[in-house]
Scaffold this motif. Sequence first.
Motif, PDB file in Angstrom:
ATOM      1  N   ASP A  10       0.916  -1.037  -0.011  1.00 49.26           N
ATOM      2  CA  ASP A  10       0.114   0.154  -0.128  1.00 49.26           C
ATOM      3  C   ASP A  10       0.989   1.221  -0.003  1.00 49.26           C
ATOM      4  N   ILE A  11       0.794   2.156  -0.944  1.00 47.22           N
ATOM      5  CA  ILE A  11       1.637   3.188  -1.099  1.00 47.22           C
ATOM      6  C   ILE A  11       0.638   4.739  -0.687  1.00 47.22           C
ATOM      7  N   GLN A  12       0.832   4.927   0.341  1.00 52.21           N
ATOM      8  CA  GLN A  12      -0.341   6.120   0.943  1.00 52.21           C
ATOM      9  C   GLN A  12       0.043   7.341   0.249  1.00 52.21           C
ATOM     10  N   ASP A  13       1.298   7.593   0.200  1.00 50.52           N
ATOM     11  CA  ASP A  13       2.024   8.947  -0.517  1.00 50.52           C
ATOM     12  C   ASP A  13       3.390   8.780  -0.994  1.00 50.52           C
ATOM     13  N   LEU A  14       4.025   9.703  -1.443  1.00 50.40           N
ATOM     14  CA  LEU A  14       5.255   9.600  -1.878  1.00 50.40           C
ATOM     15  C   LEU A  14       6.441   9.759  -0.872  1.00 50.40           C
ATOM     16  N   ASP A  15       5.768   9.581   0.470  1.00 51.21           N
ATOM     17  CA  ASP A  15       6.667   9.171   1.673  1.00 51.21           C
ATOM     18  C   ASP A  15       6.490   8.197   2.543  1.00 51.21           C
ATOM     19  N   HIS A  16       4.992   7.517   2.291  1.00 50.70           N
ATOM     20  CA  HIS A  16       4.872   6.380   3.161  1.00 50.70           C
ATOM     21  C   HIS A  16       4.280   5.342   2.409  1.00 50.70           C
ATOM     22  N   ALA A  17       4.620   4.167   2.859  1.00 46.21           N
ATOM     23  CA  ALA A  17       4.083   2.914   2.165  1.00 46.21           C
ATOM     24  C   ALA A  17       4.242   1.781   3.060  1.00 46.21           C
ATOM     25  N   SER A  18       3.697   0.771   3.057  1.00 48.02           N
ATOM     26  CA  SER A  18       3.643  -0.403   3.493  1.00 48.02           C
ATOM     27  C   SER A  18       3.546  -1.676   3.050  1.00 48.02           C
ATOM     28  N   LEU A  19       4.165  -2.731   3.550  1.00 46.32           N
ATOM     29  CA  LEU A  19       4.078  -4.178   3.040  1.00 46.32           C
ATOM     30  C   LEU A  19       3.328  -4.988   4.135  1.00 46.32           C
ATOM     31  N   LYS A  20       2.357  -5.394   3.936  1.00 48.53           N
ATOM     32  CA  LYS A  20       1.549  -6.146   4.618  1.00 48.53           C
ATOM     33  C   LYS A  20       1.717  -7.882   4.428  1.00 48.53           C
ATOM     34  N   ILE A  21       1.958  -8.588   5.215  1.00 49.09           N
ATOM     35  CA  ILE A  21       1.957  -9.900   5.011  1.00 49.09           C
ATOM     36  C   ILE A  21       1.065 -10.638   6.025  1.00 49.09           C
ATOM     37  N   GLN A  22      -0.012 -11.413   5.400  1.00 50.12           N
ATOM     38  CA  GLN A  22      -1.176 -11.842   6.372  1.00 50.12           C
ATOM     39  C   GLN A  22      -0.999 -13.594   6.381  1.00 50.12           C
ATOM     40  N   SER A  23      -1.324 -13.849   7.616  1.00 48.33           N
ATOM     41  CA  SER A  23      -1.708 -15.490   7.671  1.00 48.33           C
ATOM     42  C   SER A  23      -3.081 -15.368   8.086  1.00 48.33           C
ATOM     43  N   SER A  24      -3.658 -16.753   8.463  1.00 46.80           N
ATOM     44  CA  SER A  24      -4.769 -16.894   8.906  1.00 46.80           C
ATOM     45  C   SER A  24      -5.216 -16.282  10.018  1.00 46.80           C
ATOM     46  N   THR A  25      -4.113 -16.191  11.067  1.00 50.03           N
ATOM     47  CA  THR A  25      -4.124 -15.678  12.305  1.00 50.03           C
ATOM     48  C   THR A  25      -3.566 -14.368  12.511  1.00 50.03           C
TER      49      THR A  25
END
Length: 166
Positions: free
Chosen positions: A46-61
Amino acid sequence: MIRLILMISLALVGVSGAQAQSKKLMYSCELQDMWLQGQKLSAGIDIQDLDHASLKIQSSTETVTCPLEIESVQDASRGRIAKVIFLMTPESCSPPEKSFNRNLRRRIELHIDAQPGGKGDAQLSWRHRGNRSQCKEVVNNLKSHGIGNKFHPASAGTNKTTAGTR
């Protein structure tokens, strides 16, 4: 008195509009990666703006979130983003005890096709010893931020005139 009420209401509307704009994602995609599927995980950027982004890794829990800092955005000609490079410190992921953090690159490269009429293809280099993974586009508001709005040279030069005749 009426002026004071109007000024306060305008200020509140401006602040709430700015908060809504800041929550709007600039770009988001879901990773299609064999390693993730083998681990029964899903992930996205997810890229919020040209300064902030995030990588989210999800499991079932649970969900692991890794904050990213955008190092550079290279917008090549004809509306294609050549590269977005993120800097990441895997140790800053939360929760920090996740063992796969050592498999993540410190520089993550995202290649996005922002051509008009394009299918929203994106590829992400995010793991050590891993090839680029496809990233299925979910949200694309890049053009509203001026990325991919380059001048197309083929549409301009059709009205040529000759300079004089003999």
